[in-house]
Motif scaffolding. Structure first.
Motif, mmCIF file in Angstrom:
data_model
loop_
_atom_site.group_PDB
_atom_site.id
_atom_site.type_symbol
_atom_site.label_atom_id
_atom_site.label_comp_id
_atom_site.label_asym_id
_atom_site.label_seq_id
_atom_site.Cartn_x
_atom_site.Cartn_y
_atom_site.Cartn_z
ATOM 1 N N PHE A 206 0.838 -1.186 0.000
ATOM 2 C CA PHE A 206 0.000 0.000 0.000
ATOM 3 C C PHE A 206 0.879 1.244 0.000
ATOM 4 O O PHE A 206 2.060 1.182 0.349
ATOM 5 N N TYR A 207 0.275 2.343 -0.404
ATOM 6 C CA TYR A 207 0.991 3.615 -0.500
ATOM 7 C C TYR A 207 0.206 4.650 0.286
ATOM 8 O O TYR A 207 -1.015 4.772 0.125
ATOM 9 N N VAL A 208 0.906 5.377 1.156
ATOM 10 C CA VAL A 208 0.253 6.409 1.957
ATOM 11 C C VAL A 208 1.068 7.692 1.874
ATOM 12 O O VAL A 208 2.277 7.695 2.122
ATOM 13 N N LYS A 209 0.405 8.764 1.534
ATOM 14 C CA LYS A 209 1.049 10.068 1.496
ATOM 15 C C LYS A 209 0.793 10.797 2.807
ATOM 16 O O LYS A 209 -0.335 10.819 3.306
ATOM 17 N N ASN A 210 1.836 11.350 3.399
ATOM 18 C CA ASN A 210 1.741 12.096 4.662
ATOM 19 C C ASN A 210 1.072 11.281 5.774
ATOM 20 O O ASN A 210 0.000 11.621 6.261
ATOM 21 N N PRO A 211 1.691 10.171 6.206
ATOM 22 C CA PRO A 211 1.063 9.322 7.226
ATOM 23 C C PRO A 211 1.196 9.864 8.654
ATOM 24 O O PRO A 211 0.557 9.347 9.561
ATOM 25 N N GLU A 212 2.011 10.899 8.857
ATOM 26 C CA GLU A 212 2.278 11.389 10.202
ATOM 27 C C GLU A 212 0.981 11.799 10.903
ATOM 28 O O GLU A 212 0.109 12.454 10.318
ATOM 29 N N GLU A 213 0.900 11.406 12.183
ATOM 30 C CA GLU A 213 -0.229 11.758 13.063
ATOM 31 C C GLU A 213 -1.560 11.151 12.638
ATOM 32 O O GLU A 213 -2.586 11.420 13.254
ATOM 33 N N LYS A 214 -1.576 10.342 11.607
ATOM 34 C CA LYS A 214 -2.824 9.706 11.173
ATOM 35 C C LYS A 214 -2.897 8.284 11.715
ATOM 36 O O LYS A 214 -1.872 7.615 11.843
ATOM 37 N N GLU A 215 -4.115 7.854 12.041
ATOM 38 C CA GLU A 215 -4.282 6.442 12.385
ATOM 39 C C GLU A 215 -4.497 5.662 11.099
ATOM 40 O O GLU A 215 -5.433 5.928 10.337
ATOM 41 N N ILE A 216 -3.623 4.702 10.880
ATOM 42 C CA ILE A 216 -3.688 3.881 9.669
ATOM 43 C C ILE A 216 -3.872 2.439 10.090
ATOM 44 O O ILE A 216 -3.140 1.932 10.940
ATOM 45 N N LYS A 217 -4.860 1.783 9.511
ATOM 46 C CA LYS A 217 -5.187 0.410 9.899
ATOM 47 C C LYS A 217 -5.260 -0.486 8.669
ATOM 48 O O LYS A 217 -5.631 -0.048 7.585
ATOM 49 N N LEU A 218 -4.893 -1.737 8.867
ATOM 50 C CA LEU A 218 -5.146 -2.791 7.884
ATOM 51 C C LEU A 218 -6.009 -3.835 8.557
ATOM 52 O O LEU A 218 -5.673 -4.333 9.639
ATOM 53 N N SER A 219 -7.134 -4.173 7.929
ATOM 54 C CA SER A 219 -8.035 -5.186 8.472
ATOM 55 C C SER A 219 -8.255 -6.269 7.436
ATOM 56 O O SER A 219 -8.426 -5.977 6.242
ATOM 57 N N TYR A 220 -8.256 -7.517 7.901
ATOM 58 C CA TYR A 220 -8.466 -8.664 7.020
ATOM 59 C C TYR A 220 -9.793 -9.313 7.394
ATOM 60 O O TYR A 220 -10.042 -9.608 8.566
ATOM 61 N N LEU A 221 -10.646 -9.525 6.383
ATOM 62 C CA LEU A 221 -11.998 -10.024 6.602
ATOM 63 C C LEU A 221 -12.231 -11.280 5.788
ATOM 64 O O LEU A 221 -11.657 -11.444 4.702
ATOM 65 N N GLY A 245 5.083 7.039 1.755
ATOM 66 C CA GLY A 245 5.220 6.368 0.468
ATOM 67 C C GLY A 245 4.837 4.905 0.504
ATOM 68 O O GLY A 245 3.822 4.526 1.081
ATOM 69 N N SER A 246 5.681 4.059 -0.087
ATOM 70 C CA SER A 246 5.358 2.641 -0.271
ATOM 71 C C SER A 246 5.619 1.837 0.993
ATOM 72 O O SER A 246 6.625 2.034 1.673
ATOM 73 N N ASN A 247 4.691 0.924 1.309
ATOM 74 C CA ASN A 247 4.786 0.063 2.482
ATOM 75 C C ASN A 247 4.300 -1.335 2.125
ATOM 76 O O ASN A 247 3.585 -1.525 1.137
ATOM 77 N N ASN A 248 4.671 -2.300 2.943
ATOM 78 C CA ASN A 248 4.051 -3.617 2.816
ATOM 79 C C ASN A 248 3.929 -4.264 4.185
ATOM 80 O O ASN A 248 4.707 -3.967 5.104
ATOM 81 N N TYR A 249 2.924 -5.103 4.313
ATOM 82 C CA TYR A 249 2.677 -5.833 5.556
ATOM 83 C C TYR A 249 2.334 -7.269 5.182
ATOM 84 O O TYR A 249 1.568 -7.503 4.237
ATOM 85 N N VAL A 250 2.895 -8.233 5.918
ATOM 86 C CA VAL A 250 2.641 -9.644 5.637
ATOM 87 C C VAL A 250 1.717 -10.202 6.715
ATOM 88 O O VAL A 250 2.089 -10.259 7.898
ATOM 89 N N TRP A 251 0.507 -10.571 6.321
ATOM 90 C CA TRP A 251 -0.443 -11.202 7.240
ATOM 91 C C TRP A 251 -0.225 -12.709 7.173
ATOM 92 O O TRP A 251 -0.262 -13.308 6.094
ATOM 93 N N ASN A 252 -0.039 -13.333 8.315
ATOM 94 C CA ASN A 252 0.255 -14.768 8.350
ATOM 95 C C ASN A 252 -0.975 -15.651 8.201
ATOM 96 O O ASN A 252 -0.902 -16.861 8.416
ATOM 97 N N THR A 253 -2.104 -15.079 7.840
ATOM 98 C CA THR A 253 -3.401 -15.739 7.592
ATOM 99 C C THR A 253 -4.030 -16.280 8.871
ATOM 100 O O THR A 253 -4.995 -17.038 8.805
ATOM 101 N N ARG A 254 -3.555 -15.869 10.020
ATOM 102 C CA ARG A 254 -4.128 -16.329 11.290
ATOM 103 C C ARG A 254 -4.862 -15.188 11.982
ATOM 104 O O ARG A 254 -4.546 -14.017 11.793
#
Length: 464
Positions: A206-221, A245-254
């Motif tokens: 995912f890509y986020v511009k100006n992430p400072e002070e923002k709450e950023i969440k990733l949810s898996y459904l 900018g560019s980020n990545n997160y690895v969800w272990n499917t659990r």
């Protein structure tokens, strides 16, 4: 196209046949220099008459790149090297079999890609060393690179390049994750002598511009829109970091693991939630009040000897185990909090004769709670080797069953089910004793405590 064959030679000739080799036609590009070494030929998967040729002349001192394309079976050719430096001579060109228009070129000094059939090329070097690229292949939407002297490299998930065309200067972007195999394993990128495995899990870019002070969440459904896992930049328990900018997160499917507590020592046991069953899932990127959603699939390991029904049985089995262990460990934490208060009470009123009977009740309650805890968990274990001397108790045994059944994709055996049911029954029996003590004895203790107008205990912990 049946019977269509292309050939290229080391003396600079290109031929084609449409009848399986009965008749050949010389279709060498007219403006191509003589004595070119035809290093690779790539017939298109999208158009029968389209073919790409990569050539080199470095042996005669010419280091220019030479890439050619035809749309009419070689009747006419076009040189397509715009964007590749003049001394980066070319060795190979491959076409993307999933995204039409995408091409990949290997040169003596690195790799390039084009999203418009070679009209313009851009570097795709990233962390790849400056090295000759001798061959390329696209497999499962990954780009495999053969180098001369620096081993094999893989660029995972070409769909990111495909999706990048649609960015249009957006502030926040969630890329669609590639299909993820339900498989074990791990990844280590620290070794200087071995390769790096693909991370085990759903890689979310995912890509986020100006992430400072923002709450950023990733949810898996899951497919029912039930939330399985959420990570947040402002959640202490499930926190993750997001950079500009560019980020990545690895969800272990659990999902969420069973409860643990400080100082817990378990012997070959798992509190992990089961791996997600193959199927369709969603990921949601939340940047403050803005939400972005992508769907993805978790797919079965093609080498698995179990079907999805068996994996679902495994999932349900481990989920049941964790529900029981979770309840038991939360009860142990409550027991410890209650005992802390009961001990503080006895210490606070040790010289007060008015509460002798109540102190005896506190002592008895503490002993009863401790007996429940000792039945559920081996309290004498203080280090990883202590279980060799002190036998494991009920929650450890049930957690061990989680470890065993979760080692592969297989559903539980009849013996697994029988052991789970027996251990669950014993744990629930102890929890019934705990609940009875809380609802009856603690309630009576509090009533007597209040009737004596005693000062309340100022200790943190469980209250009824």
């Amino acid at each position: 196209e049946d019977g269509l064959i292309w050939t290229g030679s080391d003396d600079g000739l290109v031929h084609v046949t449409k009848d399986g080799g009965e008749n050949w036609t010389n279709v060498t590009p007219k403006k191509m220099p003589e004595w070119m070494m035809i290093n690779s030929i790539e017939p298109s998967v999208y158009n029968e008459g389209t073919c790409y040729v990569a050539g080199t002349k470095y042996k005669t001192g010419d280091f220019e790149p030479y890439l050619y394309k035809t749309n009419d079976y070689g009747k006419s050719w076009k040189k397509i090297t715009n964007g590749i430096p003049s001394e980066h001579f070319t060795r190979v060109l491959r076409e993307d079999p999933i995204k039409e228009g995408f091409l990949y070129a290997g040169t003596e000094t690195g790799i390039y890609y084009s999203h418009n059939e070679g009209t313009y090329w851009q570097p795709l070097q990233l962390n790849l060393p400056i090295v000759p690229i001798t061959d390329l292949a696209v497999k499962n939407n990954n780009l495999i690179v053969a180098t001369q002297g620096r081993s094999l490299w893989i660029l995972d998930d070409l769909s990111l390049l495909h999706q990048a065309l649609d960015i249009d200067n957006k502030e926040n972007i969630l890329f669609k994750p590639k299909d993820t195999y339900r498989i074990g394993g791990s990844s280590n990128d620290k070794s200087l002598t071995t390769g790096t495995n693909h991370p085990s899990g759903v890689i979310t870019y995912f890509y986020v511009k100006n992430p400072e002070e923002k709450e950023i969440k990733l949810s898996y459904l899951n497919s029912k829109n039930d939330t399985i896992k959420t990570v947040s930049t402002k959640n202490k328990k499930d926190k993750f970091k997001v950079k500009e900018g560019s980020n990545n997160y690895v969800w272990n499917t659990r999902g969420k693991s069973a409860e643990n507590f400080e100082g817990m020592i378990l012997w070959w046991a798992s509190l992990n939630a089961p791996k997600a069953v193959p199927g369709n899932y969603k990921v949601v990127l939340s940047v403050e009040d803005e939400n972005y959603t992508q769907s993805f699939d978790i797919v079965s390991n093609p080498n698995s000897e179990t079907d999805v029904v068996g994996m679902q049985k495994q999932f349900d089995f481990i989920t049941d185990i964790n529900d029981t262990v979770d309840n038991a460990h939360k009860s142990i934490k409550k027991i410890r909090a209650i005992n802390k208060q009961l001990t503080a009470f006895q210490e606070q009123y040790k010289d007060d004769e008015r509460v002798e009977e109540l102190k005896e009740k506190a002592k008895k309650l503490s002993e009863d709670f401790s007996e429940i805890e000792k039945a559920l968990y081996q309290t004498q274990n203080k280090s990883g080797q202590d279980p060799l001397n002190f036998p494991i108790k009920l929650t450890n045994k049930l957690g061990h069953l989680n470890s065993l059944v979760g080692m592969g994709d297989f559903p539980p055996t009849e013996q697994d089910v029988a052991v789970k049911d027996e251990l669950t029954r014993k744990i629930n029996s102890e929890l019934e004793k705990f609940n009875a003590l809380v609802s009856d004895e603690i309630k009576m203790f509090n009533a007597e405590f209040n009737s004596l107008n005693l000062n309340y205990l100022f200790t943190e912990g469980y209250t009824n």
